[in-house]
Write a protein that holds these residues in place. Structure first.
Motif, PDB file in Angstrom:
ATOM      1  N   THR A 153       0.877  -1.166   0.000  1.00 13.30           N
ATOM      2  CA  THR A 153       0.000   0.000   0.000  1.00 13.30           C
ATOM      3  C   THR A 153       0.913   1.214   0.000  1.00 13.30           C
ATOM      4  N   ALA A 154       0.501   2.243  -0.691  1.00 15.89           N
ATOM      5  CA  ALA A 154       1.323   3.441  -0.811  1.00 15.89           C
ATOM      6  C   ALA A 154       0.483   4.671  -0.512  1.00 15.89           C
ATOM      7  N   ASP A 155       1.062   5.560   0.285  1.00 15.17           N
ATOM      8  CA  ASP A 155       0.435   6.849   0.574  1.00 15.17           C
ATOM      9  C   ASP A 155       1.325   7.932  -0.005  1.00 15.17           C
ATOM     10  N   VAL A 156       0.713   8.843  -0.733  1.00 11.11           N
ATOM     11  CA  VAL A 156       1.433   9.963  -1.329  1.00 11.11           C
ATOM     12  C   VAL A 156       0.734  11.239  -0.878  1.00 11.11           C
ATOM     13  N   ALA A 157       1.525  12.183  -0.381  1.00  7.77           N
ATOM     14  CA  ALA A 157       0.965  13.462   0.072  1.00  7.77           C
ATOM     15  C   ALA A 157       1.778  14.595  -0.536  1.00  7.77           C
ATOM     16  N   GLY A 158       1.133  15.732  -0.668  1.00  7.83           N
ATOM     17  CA  GLY A 158       1.815  16.889  -1.222  1.00  7.83           C
ATOM     18  C   GLY A 158       0.894  18.077  -1.326  1.00  7.83           C
ATOM     19  N   LYS A 165      -2.995  30.407  -4.459  1.00  5.11           N
ATOM     20  CA  LYS A 165      -3.613  29.422  -3.571  1.00  5.11           C
ATOM     21  C   LYS A 165      -2.859  28.094  -3.626  1.00  5.11           C
ATOM     22  N   GLN A 166      -3.144  27.262  -2.635  1.00  6.47           N
ATOM     23  CA  GLN A 166      -2.572  25.928  -2.583  1.00  6.47           C
ATOM     24  C   GLN A 166      -3.655  24.923  -2.186  1.00  6.47           C
ATOM     25  N   VAL A 167      -3.509  23.721  -2.710  1.00  3.42           N
ATOM     26  CA  VAL A 167      -4.443  22.644  -2.416  1.00  3.42           C
ATOM     27  C   VAL A 167      -3.641  21.459  -1.865  1.00  3.42           C
ATOM     28  N   ASN A 168      -4.009  20.997  -0.665  1.00  2.01           N
ATOM     29  CA  ASN A 168      -3.377  19.797  -0.099  1.00  2.01           C
ATOM     30  C   ASN A 168      -3.912  18.571  -0.814  1.00  2.01           C
ATOM     31  N   LEU A 169      -3.024  17.628  -1.036  1.00  2.00           N
ATOM     32  CA  LEU A 169      -3.453  16.363  -1.643  1.00  2.00           C
ATOM     33  C   LEU A 169      -2.932  15.206  -0.817  1.00  2.00           C
ATOM     34  N   ALA A 170      -3.711  14.147  -0.750  1.00  6.07           N
ATOM     35  CA  ALA A 170      -3.311  12.898  -0.092  1.00  6.07           C
ATOM     36  C   ALA A 170      -4.025  11.749  -0.797  1.00  6.07           C
ATOM     37  N   LYS A 185      -7.910  12.714  -0.948  1.00  5.62           N
ATOM     38  CA  LYS A 185      -8.244  13.974  -0.279  1.00  5.62           C
ATOM     39  C   LYS A 185      -7.644  15.116  -1.083  1.00  5.62           C
ATOM     40  N   LEU A 186      -8.482  16.021  -1.520  1.00 10.80           N
ATOM     41  CA  LEU A 186      -8.058  17.249  -2.186  1.00 10.80           C
ATOM     42  C   LEU A 186      -8.781  18.386  -1.479  1.00 10.80           C
TER      43      LEU A 186
END
Length: 190
Positions: A153-158, A165-170, A185-186
Motif C-alpha cells: 500500500t502506498a500513501d502519497v501526500a503533497g 492558492k494551494q491545495v493539499n493532496l493525499a 483527499k483534495l
C-alpha cells in the motif's frame, strides 16, 4: 666387489656411495597427511579435522550474511519500485485533475470500492470547486510504502501550488487492487 654404479638396476633408486654393495637404501615412510604432488614434492592431502572446523562456522555465517544482504536488496528494490510507481500514478492522476479531465481520472485511477462511495458527478463537482488551472503545479513531499503479507500500500501526500492558492493532496494506493486509488483527499490549504 662391484661399485655402486654397477649395482644400479633400472626401476630402482640409485645406491648412494656410502651404502654397502647390494643393499638398497631404506624407502621413506608414508605420511598420510602428505601425498606426492608431482615434481614439487609433497602437498597436503587434506587438512586436519580441527582446521576444517574452524572455517565451517565463518563460512556458514558468511553465506547467511550474503543471503540477508541479497534479501535486503530485493526488498529495497521492491519497495523502491512500488514507491516510484505510486509517485508516477499520483502525478498522472493529479495532472488529469489539473487539466479538468475528471472522467478519465475517475475511471482510470479510482478503485471500484471508492467509486461506490464517491460518484463520478460528486468527484467532478469537488474538483471543479477547487478552481485549478494551468498555473497549478504539484509537489509531492511525502511517500510511504508498506508491505503487509505481500500486499503493498502506498500513501502519497503533497501540495498543488497555483497562483494565489494551494491545495493539499493525499492519495492512497493498494497493489492488491492493481495500484488503484483507495482513498483521496483534495482540500484547499488554509
Amino acid at each position: 666387489m662391484s661399485s655402486p654404479q654397477e649395482a644400479y638396476q633400472p626401476g630402482q633408486p640409485p645406491i648412494p656411495p656410502h651404502a654397502p654393495s647390494g643393499q638398497q637404501p631404506p624407502l621413506p615412510q608414508y605420511d598420510p597427511h602428505y601425498a606426492a604432488a608431482g615434481p614439487y614434492g609433497g602437498a597436503p592431502d587434506q587438512q586436519p579435522a580441527g582446521n576444517r572446523r574452524k572455517w565451517i562456522v565463518p563460512g556458514v555465517a558468511g553465506g547467511v550474511l550474503l543471503l540477508l544482504i541479497a534479501g535486503g536488496v530485493s526488498v529495497f528494490n521492491l519497495v523502491s519500485s512500488a514507491t516510484n510507481k505510486a509517485n508516477d500514478l499520483a502525478d498522472d492522476f493529479t495532472q488529469l485533475v489539473i487539466a479538468g479531465d475528471t472522467d478519465k481520472a475517475y475511471d482510470d485511477f479510482l478503485d471500484p470500492a471508492l467509486q461506490e462511495k464517491l460518484s463520478k458527478e460528486e468527484f467532478a463537482a469537488g474538483v471543479q470547486s477547487l478552481e485549478l488551472n494551468d498555473t497549478c503545479k504539484p509537489t509531492y513531499n511525502d511517500s510511504e510504502v508498506r508491505n503487509e503479507n505481500g500486499n503493498n500500500t502506498a500513501d502519497v501526500a503533497g501540495v498543488i501550488g497555483c497562483d494565489g492558492k494551494q491545495v493539499n493532496l493525499a492519495y492512497s494506493f493498494d497493489s492488491d487492487r492493481d495500484m488503484k486509488m483507495i482513498n483521496i483527499k483534495l482540500r484547499p490549504k488554509d
